[in-house]
Design a protein around this motif. Structure first.
Motif, short mmCIF file in Angstrom:
data_model
loop_
_atom_site.label_atom_id
_atom_site.label_comp_id
_atom_site.label_asym_id
_atom_site.label_seq_id
_atom_site.Cartn_x
_atom_site.Cartn_y
_atom_site.Cartn_z
N MET A 194 0.79 -1.20 0.09
CA MET A 194 0.08 -0.07 -0.02
C MET A 194 0.87 1.22 0.12
O MET A 194 0.56 2.28 0.35
CB MET A 194 -0.98 -0.06 1.20
N ASN A 195 2.17 0.96 -0.58
CA ASN A 195 2.83 2.31 -0.56
C ASN A 195 3.33 2.58 -2.00
O ASN A 195 3.75 1.68 -2.95
CB ASN A 195 4.20 1.83 0.18
N GLU A 196 3.38 3.68 -2.29
CA GLU A 196 3.34 4.37 -3.70
C GLU A 196 4.71 4.04 -4.12
O GLU A 196 4.78 3.45 -5.27
CB GLU A 196 3.26 5.86 -3.64
N ARG A 197 5.68 4.12 -3.56
CA ARG A 197 7.15 4.02 -3.98
C ARG A 197 7.46 2.63 -4.17
O ARG A 197 8.18 2.23 -5.11
CB ARG A 197 8.30 4.50 -3.04
N THR A 198 6.80 1.66 -3.48
CA THR A 198 7.06 0.11 -3.64
C THR A 198 6.25 -0.36 -4.83
O THR A 198 6.77 -0.94 -5.82
CB THR A 198 6.46 -0.68 -2.55
N LEU A 199 5.09 0.31 -5.27
CA LEU A 199 4.21 0.09 -6.28
C LEU A 199 5.04 0.34 -7.59
O LEU A 199 5.09 -0.29 -8.63
CB LEU A 199 2.91 0.87 -6.19
N ARG A 200 5.68 1.34 -7.36
CA ARG A 200 6.39 1.93 -8.92
C ARG A 200 7.65 1.23 -8.98
O ARG A 200 7.76 0.64 -10.14
CB ARG A 200 7.10 3.62 -8.31
N ALA A 201 8.21 0.70 -7.96
CA ALA A 201 9.45 -0.20 -8.11
C ALA A 201 8.99 -1.55 -8.78
O ALA A 201 9.98 -1.91 -9.64
CB ALA A 201 10.14 -0.44 -6.69
N ILE A 202 7.91 -1.99 -8.36
CA ILE A 202 7.67 -3.41 -8.87
C ILE A 202 6.96 -3.34 -10.30
O ILE A 202 6.61 -4.50 -10.79
CB ILE A 202 6.72 -4.35 -7.85
N GLY A 203 6.72 -2.18 -10.75
CA GLY A 203 6.12 -2.11 -12.41
C GLY A 203 4.66 -2.23 -12.09
O GLY A 203 4.10 -2.45 -13.10
N ARG A 204 3.89 -1.75 -10.95
CA ARG A 204 2.63 -1.65 -10.88
C ARG A 204 1.99 -0.17 -11.34
O ARG A 204 2.86 0.56 -11.04
CB ARG A 204 2.09 -2.14 -9.49
N ARG A 205 1.06 -0.29 -12.10
CA ARG A 205 0.37 0.94 -12.41
C ARG A 205 -0.86 1.61 -11.76
O ARG A 205 -1.49 2.49 -12.16
CB ARG A 205 0.21 0.94 -14.00
N HIS A 206 -1.03 0.68 -10.65
CA HIS A 206 -2.23 1.04 -9.90
C HIS A 206 -1.69 1.64 -8.67
O HIS A 206 -0.61 1.82 -8.39
CB HIS A 206 -3.23 -0.25 -9.40
N THR A 207 -2.51 2.37 -7.70
CA THR A 207 -2.24 3.43 -6.54
C THR A 207 -3.07 2.65 -5.58
O THR A 207 -3.79 1.75 -5.69
CB THR A 207 -2.84 4.59 -6.65
N PRO A 208 -2.61 2.90 -4.14
CA PRO A 208 -3.18 2.43 -3.09
C PRO A 208 -4.96 2.78 -3.26
O PRO A 208 -5.73 1.97 -2.58
CB PRO A 208 -2.61 3.21 -1.92
N GLY A 209 -4.97 3.84 -3.72
CA GLY A 209 -6.45 4.41 -3.89
C GLY A 209 -7.26 3.40 -4.78
O GLY A 209 -8.48 3.17 -4.45
N ASP A 210 -6.58 2.87 -5.64
CA ASP A 210 -7.22 1.65 -6.63
C ASP A 210 -7.72 0.46 -5.93
O ASP A 210 -8.56 -0.21 -6.27
CB ASP A 210 -6.24 1.37 -7.93
N THR A 211 -6.66 0.25 -4.83
CA THR A 211 -7.02 -1.00 -4.02
C THR A 211 -8.22 -0.88 -3.23
O THR A 211 -8.98 -1.62 -2.92
CB THR A 211 -5.75 -1.30 -3.30
#
Length: 437
Positions: A215-232
């Protein structure tokens, strides 16, 4: 046997010698293998109580008391499910090998839909054909499908019309009246729409997975995800509104994190990674998901798998020096999840895990993931259709297990339908031979 006893003595001697040079003993002691609950299961089935089984794990294999209790909980779940199975009960796995993007840690055969959209329709056609053939085989053998699991990839990456076709084929071809669980691993929050959730529910799906991983933005960016915590949060609300009986969510301990975006504003898969996610960031993810209160919460420890972009690029994620932080992360879940009403019901280990920890499925009472437990503990036949599918034929009476593999890549799968026919004939022979013995 004598050989097995000697192997254990030698292994324990090496462990005792090596542990003196470690900062702290491994959580799993000298125990190896991907299914640590098997040992506890054998002990319980032999009539030993929980205390005796825990004593064996802690004193003979140096497993930590916390892991020993988890093993016993998972073993009891396996025993309970096994006792409720009929030899003709099987699970059906349906593979959809498409994703919005390919995650950095992923080693599964999945295609980024941006480059593979043209394969989706012919793939659905080939899959529909295999579903029809598989249903005919199941009917001839007198088998009963008690669980359906649609995974991938991300099944909800399919357009609504193609997803509806797959669901319709399953409903039309198989007798699903005996289902105990029908799961779709929707996975990526950015594939959720209210229309898709209603479609799944209208076709009988009662369990859905949302896999934010962090649920952390910088982690999602690092793993190549294009969604945000808000999307979750939005995906969870959609699933809850649709009325699924069980909502599962997945997270991963030990992920990399990115300190800043590349110069251009749009997200890219080739992220700049600076450090692993911190224990505090991981704890934040756990706390946020506990506020949502999903019925299942699966906690993975990151494994640097061959074939993943992370392994190929040598990114600092599951490296040995990440183990202390991962230990703190996993320790946090062991503390807060039981207090949140969750109990472990299955667990397994993999190679190249930071700290040699584990993946654990946690559940609230009455929401155990049937397929997860059945496939991990090899309790029954898993008939798999689709690219990358692995059919696991299980004879519970003899313990015999045979595996049959579909082609991994969608293009190969589409072009080589004879392979799937061979696998189905092998299943028929397996059950014929089982009846003859």
């Amino acid at each position: 046997t004598t050989d097995r006893l000697l192997q254990r003595i030698v292994k324990q001697s090496f462990y005792r010698a090596a542990v003196r040079f470690m900062e702290s003993p491994p959580a799993w002691g000298s125990l190896t293998g991907i299914r640590p609950a098997k040992m506890a299961e054998r002990a319980l089935e032999a009539g030993e109580g929980r205390a005796a089984a825990a004593k064996t794990l802690t004193r003979e294999y140096y497993v930590s008391p916390e892991r020993a209790e988890m093993c016993i909980d998972a073993a009891q779940s396996s025993i309970d499910l096994k006792s409720a199975l009929d030899p003709r009960d099987i699970a059906l796995y349906v593979g959809i090998p498409f994703c919005p993007t390919r995650c950095a840690y992923c080693s599964f055969i999945s295609h980024d839909i941006g480059g593979a959209a043209k394969l989706m329709e012919p793939y659905t056609e080939a899959l529909s054909r295999e579903i029809r053939l598989a249903a005919e085989t199941v009917a001839r053998l007198g088998l009963r499908v008690v669980c359906v699991y649609i995974g991938g990839g991300t099944p909800t990456a399919l357009p609504d019309a193609l997803l509806a076709r797959v669901l319709g084929e399953l409903e039309a071809r198989f007798d699903l009246s005996g289902l105990r669980e029908y799961t779709v691993e929707a996975g990526r929050p950015d594939t959720f729409t209210p229309e898709k959730m209603r479609l799944l529910r209208s076709r009988g799906v009662d369990r859905v997975s949302i896999n934010p991983q962090s649920m952390n933005e910088r982690t999602l960016r690092a793993i190549g995800r294009r969604h945000t915590p808000g999307d979750t949060y939005a995906a969870f609300d959609m699933a809850a509104a649709a009325g699924f009986r069980t909502i599962n969510m997945d997270i991963i301990a030990g992920l990399p994190a990115q300190s800043e975006l590349p110069a251009q504003s749009k997200l890219r898969e080739q992220s700049v990674v600076s450090s692993p996610e911190t224990p505090e960031e991981f704890a934040y993810t756990v706390d946020e998901l506990l506020k949502l209160s999903p019925h299942n919460l699966t906690v993975h420890t990151l494994s640097r798998k061959r074939g993943s972009r992370m392994a190929e690029n040598g990114e600092p994620s599951a490296a040995p020096d990440a183990a202390p932080g991962v230990a703190e992360m996993i320790g946090y879940t062991l503390d807060v999840l039981p207090r949140g009403g969750y109990a472990p019901y299955y667990l397994y280990r993999q190679k190249r895990m930071a700290g040699a920890f584990e993946n654990t499925g946690w559940t609230k009472t009455g929401h155990m993931g049937y397929y997860n437990l059945a496939v991990m503990e090899e309790l029954q036949t898993i008939l798999s259709v689709g690219a990358g599918g692995v059919t696991k034929l299980v004879c519970a009476r003899s313990g015999l297990i045979q595996r049959r593999f579909n082609h991994k890549f969608p293009a190969e799968y589409i072009a080589a339908s004879q392979k799937t026919e061979q696998n189905l004939r092998a299943a028929e022979k397996f059950y014929s031979d089982m009846e003859a013995t």
